[in-house]
Design an enzyme around this catalytic site. Structure first.
Site, mmCIF file in Angstrom:
data_model
loop_
_atom_site.group_PDB
_atom_site.id
_atom_site.type_symbol
_atom_site.label_atom_id
_atom_site.label_comp_id
_atom_site.label_asym_id
_atom_site.label_seq_id
_atom_site.Cartn_x
_atom_site.Cartn_y
_atom_site.Cartn_z
ATOM 1 N N TYR A 150 0.874 -1.270 0.089
ATOM 2 C CA TYR A 150 -0.027 -0.019 0.045
ATOM 3 C C TYR A 150 0.905 1.169 -0.196
ATOM 4 C CZ TYR A 150 -3.257 3.422 1.674
ATOM 5 O OH TYR A 150 -4.258 4.718 1.614
ATOM 6 N N ASP A 245 9.298 2.211 -0.902
ATOM 7 C CA ASP A 245 8.257 2.799 -0.202
ATOM 8 C C ASP A 245 8.725 2.587 1.362
ATOM 9 O OD1 ASP A 245 6.366 3.553 1.429
ATOM 10 O OD2 ASP A 245 4.780 3.089 0.421
ATOM 11 N N LYS A 273 6.062 9.272 7.922
ATOM 12 C CA LYS A 273 5.698 8.847 9.501
ATOM 13 C C LYS A 273 6.880 9.218 10.601
ATOM 14 C CE LYS A 273 2.792 4.806 8.206
ATOM 15 N NZ LYS A 273 1.710 5.168 8.398
#
Ligand code: HOZ
Length: 432
Positions: A150, A245, A273
């Protein structure tokens, strides 16, 4: 405050009101907690260290930690002080600031593939921009991605996505143009041969291979030995770019992320994050010759009013400055290993635990889970029962089987051992 759900009435009332005003009552689908069988989500009012408190006064050990950013736990004093001091001078300028340079230097120093970095506000934005840059740099349109990975809700990367799509069983989203999907090739994770076939077939048209180097959005699925290396050589052979990613893995499984830990260097990296210290900040970076294709030097357009926001850069620096100390990572590893060993024993063969550093998933699956097909074969009903039993004992796991538990320096042996004990009690009760 005691552990567990004492009285959910305030949350229930808030949820009823939220449903009138916000689609599904939440601003990101997994938060609805439908997949784990709750009538309404918990509504959080405060976090401190490894703990969350909800609006009904219940206190939980928090293994979600805002999905990964909080390496030092909630309410970290240095982050708080840095944000307050930054806010006193202004919350946004939409103009260049010194801290953007400082944060960029910290990222470039840590992440092997990054010479230059652009700051954005979310992982979705970083992924979207990296795809655009890869397409511009190669003059090609096609993208390989992996089922169960994702990368935010980017049109080109949504197909067979993990995280909320996996949780809700949505294989592809309406609203994504067919022409966009036509350029997306989805391969199974950890399947070198499938990637080789895709490269054989589409190699000349391939802009990039986009991958979570450790999958975190179908639960934690480590790369099998040789998988990341095979992606690197496939890209080298066909002239596509390799994009990692590292929104979850960056600064989590090593200071330099998965690329440091596994020794495979991509062309482009996206981060989020931890890099923003818990504020809305993400980034994408790579070698100067690629990054200088971006406007204003180059012709690839990308920008944003809140990019490099002064509060977010202050938070990011306050966190990243402490990650130069290798003791941070040895301690995260120790705590992660204790959690893994404890959960594995507690599950007594009824589940498998997969972990890389400070991220882990307890799969209701015999294991190993190597790809999305394995992950979706997990017993999600039983995961829901586990989630509810733990919540009632004051422990908050991800409200989906297809997410990770995030270990932080605020999770001490006490929190780990309490969690292990509650998981043991759950499995003892269901296998009795
Ligand atoms: N997609 C995120 C987890 N991988 C969840 C984001 C959120 O709900 O905050």
């Amino acid at each position: 405050m005691t552990g567990g759900i004492a009285s959910p009435s305030r949350a229930a009332a808030l949820y009823a009101r939220a449903l009138e005003l916000i689609p599904g009552g939440v601003n990101s689908p997994v938060r609805a907690m439908q997949a784990v069988g709750l009538d309404h989500p918990i509504f959080v009012q405060r976090g401190a260290g490894a703990y969350l408190e909800d609006v009904d006064g219940n206190r939980y050990i928090d293994w979600v930690l805002s999905w990964g950013p909080l390496l030092f736990g909630h309410g970290d004093a240095s982050t708080f002080a840095a944000v307050v001091s930054a806010a006193e001078k202004g919350t946004t300028f939409g103009a260049a600031t010194e801290r953007e340079v400082e944060l960029a230097a910290e990222i470039a120093d840590a992440v092997p593939s990054v010479d230059q970095v652009r700051l954005v506000s979310s992982g979705t934005e970083a992924a979207m921009s990296a795809v655009r840059l890869a397409r511009a740099a190669t003059g090609r349109d096609r993208v390989v991605k992996f089922a169960g990975c994702y990368h935010g809700h980017v049109d080109a990367l949504l197909a067979e996505g993990g995280s909320g799509l996996a949780t809700l069983g949505i294989p592809a989203s309406p609203g994504v143009p067919r022409s966009v999907i036509a350029d997306t090739i989805v391969c199974p994770y950890n399947a070198e041969a499938a990637v080789a076939d895709a490269v054989e077939r589409y190699g000349d048209e391939l802009a990039c291979i986009f991958v979570e180097p450790v999958a975190g959005n179908m639960g934690v699925v480590p790369p099998v030995p040789g998988f990341l290396e095979s992606l690197r050589s496939a890209c080298d052979d066909c002239g596509a770019l390799l994009v990692f990613d590292e929104v979850i893995t960056g600064f989590r499984i090593a200071r330099g992320g998965a690329q440091e830990r596994f020794g495979v260097v991509p062309d482009l990296t996206i981060l989020g994050k931890i890099v923003g210290g818990g504020l809305p900040l993400a980034a994408f970076g790579g070698p100067s010759e690629l990054m200088e294709r971006l406007a204003p030097l180059g012709d690839v357009y990308q920008g944003g009013t809140l990019s490099g926001n002064p509060l977010a850069t202050a938070a990011g620096i306050a966190v990243l400055a402490r990650l130069r100390d290798p003791a941070v990572y040895s301690e995260l590893e120790r705590r992660g290993a204790r959690l893994e060993a404890g959960l594995t024993d507690a599950a007594a063969g009824a589940a498998c635990v997969q972990r890389v550093g400070a991220m882990a998933t307890l799969f209701l699956h015999a294991g190993p889970v190597r790809n999305f097909s394995d992950a979706v074969a997990s017993d999600v009903e039983r995961y829901g029962a586990l989630f509810r039993a733990l919540l009632a004992s004051g422990i908050y796991l991800a409200p989906s089987q297809f997410e990770a538990m995030f270990v932080s320096l605020a999770h001490d042996d006490l929190e780990i051992d309490r969690t292990v004990e509650a998981v043991g009690e759950f499995f003892a009760s269901v296998t009795r």
